[in-house]
Enzyme design. Sequence first.
Site, PDB file in Angstrom:
ATOM      1  N   GLU A  40      35.135 -58.768   8.432  1.00  0.00           N
ATOM      2  CA  GLU A  40      35.513 -59.915   9.271  1.00  0.00           C
ATOM      3  C   GLU A  40      34.297 -60.834   9.505  1.00  0.00           C
ATOM      4  O   GLU A  40      33.185 -60.326   9.742  1.00  0.00           O
ATOM      5  CB  GLU A  40      35.981 -59.373  10.634  1.00  0.00           C
ATOM      6  CG  GLU A  40      36.366 -60.432  11.650  1.00  0.00           C
ATOM      7  CD  GLU A  40      36.622 -59.859  13.044  1.00  0.00           C
ATOM      8  OE1 GLU A  40      35.993 -58.835  13.416  1.00  0.00           O
ATOM      9  OE2 GLU A  40      37.450 -60.432  13.766  1.00  0.00           O
ATOM     10  N   LYS A 119      44.175 -64.215  12.226  1.00  0.00           N
ATOM     11  CA  LYS A 119      44.158 -63.044  13.127  1.00  0.00           C
ATOM     12  C   LYS A 119      45.062 -63.292  14.336  1.00  0.00           C
ATOM     13  O   LYS A 119      44.951 -64.341  14.998  1.00  0.00           O
ATOM     14  CB  LYS A 119      42.715 -62.796  13.572  1.00  0.00           C
ATOM     15  CG  LYS A 119      42.490 -61.554  14.415  1.00  0.00           C
ATOM     16  CD  LYS A 119      40.997 -61.425  14.720  1.00  0.00           C
ATOM     17  CE  LYS A 119      40.639 -60.213  15.529  1.00  0.00           C
ATOM     18  NZ  LYS A 119      39.205 -60.147  15.860  1.00  0.00           N
ATOM     19  N   CYS A 154      40.324 -56.452  12.453  1.00  0.00           N
ATOM     20  CA  CYS A 154      39.525 -55.871  13.534  1.00  0.00           C
ATOM     21  C   CYS A 154      40.349 -55.462  14.762  1.00  0.00           C
ATOM     22  O   CYS A 154      41.066 -54.471  14.714  1.00  0.00           O
ATOM     23  CB  CYS A 154      38.376 -56.831  13.888  1.00  0.00           C
ATOM     24  SG  CYS A 154      36.996 -55.979  14.704  1.00  0.00           S
TER      25      CYS A 154
HETATM   26  N1  LIG Z   1      35.881 -58.523  16.408  1.00  0.00           N
HETATM   27  C1  LIG Z   1      36.710 -57.734  17.050  1.00  0.00           C
HETATM   28  O1  LIG Z   1      37.916 -57.904  16.969  1.00  0.00           O
HETATM   29  C2  LIG Z   1      36.082 -56.667  17.886  1.00  0.00           C
HETATM   30  C3  LIG Z   1      37.078 -55.629  18.343  1.00  0.00           C
HETATM   31  C4  LIG Z   1      36.456 -54.603  19.235  1.00  0.00           C
HETATM   32  O2  LIG Z   1      35.270 -54.639  19.509  1.00  0.00           O
HETATM   33  C5  LIG Z   1      37.308 -53.528  19.751  1.00  0.00           C
HETATM   34  O3  LIG Z   1      38.522 -53.560  19.566  1.00  0.00           O
HETATM   35  O4  LIG Z   1      36.758 -52.619  20.399  1.00  0.00           O
END
Ligand SMILES: NC(=O)CCC(=O)C(=O)O
Length: 272
Positions: A40, A119, A154
């Site tokens: 990502e 996303k 993510c």
């Molecule tokens: N970039 C993200 O989506 C980080 C997600 C995260 O840190 C988490 O779910 O814990």
Amino acid sequence: MRASLLQIDVNEGESVESRRSRVAALVREQAGADLVVLPELWTTGAFAYEGFGSEAEPLEGPTYEVMAKAASDAGVWLHAGSIPERAPADSGSATGDGPLYNTSLVFSPSGELAAAYRKIHRFGFDKGEAVLMAAGEDLVTVRLPGTTLGVATCYDLRFPELFRGLVDAGAETLVVPAGWPERRRAHWTLLAQARAVENQAFVLACGTAGTHAGVPQAGHSIVVDPWGEVLAQAGAGEQVLTVEFDPGKVALTRDQFPALKDRMLGLAAPRR
Ligand SMILES: NC(=O)CCC(=O)C(=O)O
């Protein structure tokens, strides 16, 4: 099927331009793989919120161009991770800027854009991505020879209903580029395995290494099979994680242990 997950070191010591050409060279080195996956927001860093606006690109911007060429030079399907996408402004925009999205790009081996996924679940609660970026609305699957990819990004990993939607749309291999922090690494591994087991699907989850915006990254990219077995897991640093898997194992697992057929859809809320 051979997949290579490129766990890229994302840190402020390297410019976006230099990282872009370094990563393109790494993609080219994967010729012979069927699928290559990037993390990502590997150009800016998923936690480098302050750079999202200045580093944002139109969908067909510099990262798109460089990655389309790298995919066709290598002759691979390329999930090029995500970019901070600046969408076109609508006619009513006061500033002339459209919204920002965290958008993943998937290229075919001839360098055509096969899919773009914005996303859906934005991370940060009341700050960062959650306030700077708009939420995508559409589930995205991509048909490859031998398997159908379901794409998520993510923080999406925490939302099982999104993955069920992908499975209902035919997904058998769930691809999750991420910029997951070290402090929640245990969740990363656990959730990747949970999504694989409950959906009886492969999970290919590719994170970043290094530290950006003061947030050490977890690395530990992981490939899990439909029975929940970890086929491969990276360490903490930059690494190419290559794995061979049989996509036919999804149908076999769903056939031999048909739990997905026992879903009870539309359960009513408890009566008071
Ligand atoms: N970039 C993200 O989506 C980080 C997600 C995260 O840190 C988490 O779910 O814990």
